[in-house]
Scaffold this motif. Structure first.
Motif, PDB file in Angstrom:
ATOM      1  N   ALA A  20       0.809  -1.225   0.000  1.00  0.00           N
ATOM      2  CA  ALA A  20       0.000   0.000   0.000  1.00  0.00           C
ATOM      3  C   ALA A  20       0.841   1.274   0.000  1.00  0.00           C
ATOM      4  O   ALA A  20       0.571   2.196  -0.776  1.00  0.00           O
ATOM      5  CB  ALA A  20      -0.960   0.003   1.184  1.00  0.00           C
ATOM      6  N   ASP A  21       1.872   1.339   0.828  1.00  0.00           N
ATOM      7  CA  ASP A  21       2.695   2.554   0.892  1.00  0.00           C
ATOM      8  C   ASP A  21       3.359   2.845  -0.445  1.00  0.00           C
ATOM      9  O   ASP A  21       3.378   3.989  -0.908  1.00  0.00           O
ATOM     10  CB  ASP A  21       3.750   2.449   1.993  1.00  0.00           C
ATOM     11  CG  ASP A  21       3.151   2.501   3.391  1.00  0.00           C
ATOM     12  OD1 ASP A  21       1.999   2.952   3.540  1.00  0.00           O
ATOM     13  OD2 ASP A  21       3.843   2.086   4.339  1.00  0.00           O
ATOM     14  N   TRP A  22       3.914   1.804  -1.072  1.00  0.00           N
ATOM     15  CA  TRP A  22       4.562   1.994  -2.372  1.00  0.00           C
ATOM     16  C   TRP A  22       3.539   2.469  -3.402  1.00  0.00           C
ATOM     17  O   TRP A  22       3.794   3.426  -4.142  1.00  0.00           O
ATOM     18  CB  TRP A  22       5.220   0.695  -2.848  1.00  0.00           C
ATOM     19  CG  TRP A  22       5.908   0.870  -4.170  1.00  0.00           C
ATOM     20  CD1 TRP A  22       7.177   1.300  -4.377  1.00  0.00           C
ATOM     21  CD2 TRP A  22       5.341   0.652  -5.482  1.00  0.00           C
ATOM     22  NE1 TRP A  22       7.439   1.372  -5.733  1.00  0.00           N
ATOM     23  CE2 TRP A  22       6.330   0.972  -6.427  1.00  0.00           C
ATOM     24  CE3 TRP A  22       4.100   0.220  -5.934  1.00  0.00           C
ATOM     25  CZ2 TRP A  22       6.114   0.880  -7.795  1.00  0.00           C
ATOM     26  CZ3 TRP A  22       3.880   0.124  -7.306  1.00  0.00           C
ATOM     27  CH2 TRP A  22       4.891   0.452  -8.214  1.00  0.00           C
ATOM     28  N   ASP A 116       3.548  -5.637 -11.759  1.00  0.00           N
ATOM     29  CA  ASP A 116       3.767  -6.848 -12.550  1.00  0.00           C
ATOM     30  C   ASP A 116       4.563  -6.517 -13.810  1.00  0.00           C
ATOM     31  O   ASP A 116       3.998  -6.338 -14.874  1.00  0.00           O
ATOM     32  CB  ASP A 116       2.416  -7.469 -12.909  1.00  0.00           C
ATOM     33  CG  ASP A 116       2.541  -8.773 -13.652  1.00  0.00           C
ATOM     34  OD1 ASP A 116       3.636  -9.360 -13.679  1.00  0.00           O
ATOM     35  OD2 ASP A 116       1.531  -9.214 -14.226  1.00  0.00           O
ATOM     36  N   SER A 117       5.869  -6.445 -13.680  1.00  0.00           N
ATOM     37  CA  SER A 117       6.690  -6.033 -14.819  1.00  0.00           C
ATOM     38  C   SER A 117       6.992  -7.164 -15.797  1.00  0.00           C
ATOM     39  O   SER A 117       7.231  -6.922 -16.973  1.00  0.00           O
ATOM     40  CB  SER A 117       8.005  -5.432 -14.332  1.00  0.00           C
ATOM     41  OG  SER A 117       8.753  -6.404 -13.627  1.00  0.00           O
ATOM     42  N   GLY A 118       6.983  -8.397 -15.344  1.00  0.00           N
ATOM     43  CA  GLY A 118       7.428  -9.524 -16.159  1.00  0.00           C
ATOM     44  C   GLY A 118       6.743  -9.647 -17.509  1.00  0.00           C
ATOM     45  O   GLY A 118       7.366  -9.536 -18.559  1.00  0.00           O
ATOM     46  N   ARG A 119       5.456  -9.901 -17.503  1.00  0.00           N
ATOM     47  CA  ARG A 119       4.732 -10.111 -18.759  1.00  0.00           C
ATOM     48  C   ARG A 119       4.663  -8.828 -19.575  1.00  0.00           C
ATOM     49  O   ARG A 119       4.825  -8.841 -20.789  1.00  0.00           O
ATOM     50  CB  ARG A 119       3.332 -10.649 -18.470  1.00  0.00           C
ATOM     51  CG  ARG A 119       2.612 -11.109 -19.713  1.00  0.00           C
ATOM     52  CD  ARG A 119       1.274 -11.774 -19.430  1.00  0.00           C
ATOM     53  NE  ARG A 119       1.408 -12.857 -18.472  1.00  0.00           N
ATOM     54  CZ  ARG A 119       0.892 -12.852 -17.247  1.00  0.00           C
ATOM     55  NH1 ARG A 119       0.198 -11.830 -16.825  1.00  0.00           N
ATOM     56  NH2 ARG A 119       1.046 -13.873 -16.440  1.00  0.00           N
ATOM     57  N   TYR A 120       4.435  -7.708 -18.904  1.00  0.00           N
ATOM     58  CA  TYR A 120       4.364  -6.440 -19.640  1.00  0.00           C
ATOM     59  C   TYR A 120       5.697  -6.145 -20.330  1.00  0.00           C
ATOM     60  O   TYR A 120       5.727  -5.764 -21.493  1.00  0.00           O
ATOM     61  CB  TYR A 120       3.996  -5.286 -18.707  1.00  0.00           C
ATOM     62  CG  TYR A 120       2.581  -5.335 -18.193  1.00  0.00           C
ATOM     63  CD1 TYR A 120       1.496  -5.398 -19.057  1.00  0.00           C
ATOM     64  CD2 TYR A 120       2.327  -5.304 -16.831  1.00  0.00           C
ATOM     65  CE1 TYR A 120       0.195  -5.429 -18.581  1.00  0.00           C
ATOM     66  CE2 TYR A 120       1.031  -5.315 -16.342  1.00  0.00           C
ATOM     67  CZ  TYR A 120      -0.032  -5.389 -17.219  1.00  0.00           C
ATOM     68  OH  TYR A 120      -1.314  -5.407 -16.736  1.00  0.00           O
ATOM     69  N   THR A 131       7.500   0.418 -11.876  1.00  0.00           N
ATOM     70  CA  THR A 131       7.365  -0.797 -11.071  1.00  0.00           C
ATOM     71  C   THR A 131       8.266  -0.719  -9.836  1.00  0.00           C
ATOM     72  O   THR A 131       9.205   0.084  -9.799  1.00  0.00           O
ATOM     73  CB  THR A 131       7.778  -2.047 -11.885  1.00  0.00           C
ATOM     74  OG1 THR A 131       9.157  -1.937 -12.224  1.00  0.00           O
ATOM     75  CG2 THR A 131       6.952  -2.176 -13.150  1.00  0.00           C
ATOM     76  N   PRO A 132       8.028  -1.600  -8.881  1.00  0.00           N
ATOM     77  CA  PRO A 132       8.899  -1.610  -7.696  1.00  0.00           C
ATOM     78  C   PRO A 132      10.352  -1.931  -8.021  1.00  0.00           C
ATOM     79  O   PRO A 132      11.258  -1.440  -7.376  1.00  0.00           O
ATOM     80  CB  PRO A 132       8.308  -2.721  -6.810  1.00  0.00           C
ATOM     81  CG  PRO A 132       6.918  -2.873  -7.267  1.00  0.00           C
ATOM     82  CD  PRO A 132       6.914  -2.516  -8.729  1.00  0.00           C
ATOM     83  N   ASP A 133      10.568  -2.736  -9.057  1.00  0.00           N
ATOM     84  CA  ASP A 133      11.946  -3.080  -9.398  1.00  0.00           C
ATOM     85  C   ASP A 133      12.570  -2.082 -10.368  1.00  0.00           C
ATOM     86  O   ASP A 133      13.622  -2.341 -10.915  1.00  0.00           O
ATOM     87  CB  ASP A 133      12.039  -4.503  -9.944  1.00  0.00           C
ATOM     88  CG  ASP A 133      11.187  -4.735 -11.185  1.00  0.00           C
ATOM     89  OD1 ASP A 133      10.869  -5.899 -11.455  1.00  0.00           O
ATOM     90  OD2 ASP A 133      10.839  -3.785 -11.894  1.00  0.00           O
TER      91      ASP A 133
END
Length: 136
Positions: A20-22, A116-120, A131-133
């Protein structure tokens, strides 16, 4: 403008203890750059959390998020990318909404705020991801 993925909004409305914070911080940052947008697919996915349409509408109004229609070229691209995914052996159900969201962002040249960075990233390499990463 920034297109917002369902998972980010779910973090907000469920007050997810880990994300939530992110998500709130990213929504605030993105809103400083311009309007926050969702499409019909995100709206439908988010609506599962609400009993009444007025409740989801209130959240969108409160957060300043606008709903925009998906352009036809995005719908076409989503179908093509989904076919590519299936041809490559992808069998997981429930992924088509992600392809609609990714195609919309790609065709409209909008950054996508998601966890969700993987598929995108794999199927929409030109997409700018928030994204977070930090894979963007």
């Amino acid at each position: 403008m920034t297109l917002v993925d369902t998972n980010v909004l779910l973090d907000l409305v469920t007050d997810d203890p880990h994300w939530a914070d992110w998500s709130v911080a990213q929504l605030e940052t993105a809103s400083l750059r311009g309007p926050l947008l969702i499409n019909d697919v995100v709206y439908a996915e988010l609506s599962v959390r609400y009993e009444r349409i007025e409740d989801i509408e209130a959240v969108l109004t409160e957060t300043g998020i606008d709903i925009v229609p998906m352009p036809r070229p995005a719908l076409f691209l989503a179908g093509k990318v989904f076919a590519q995914y299936r041809k490559a052996g992808g069998t997981r159900t429930g992924v088509l909404p992600d392809f609609f969201i990714g195609a919309h962002a790609a065709v409209s040249e909008l950054p996508l705020l998601t966890r969700d960075s993987g598929r995108y990233g794999r199927y929409f390499p030109s997409l700018v991801l928030i994204t977070p990463d930090a894979r963007s």
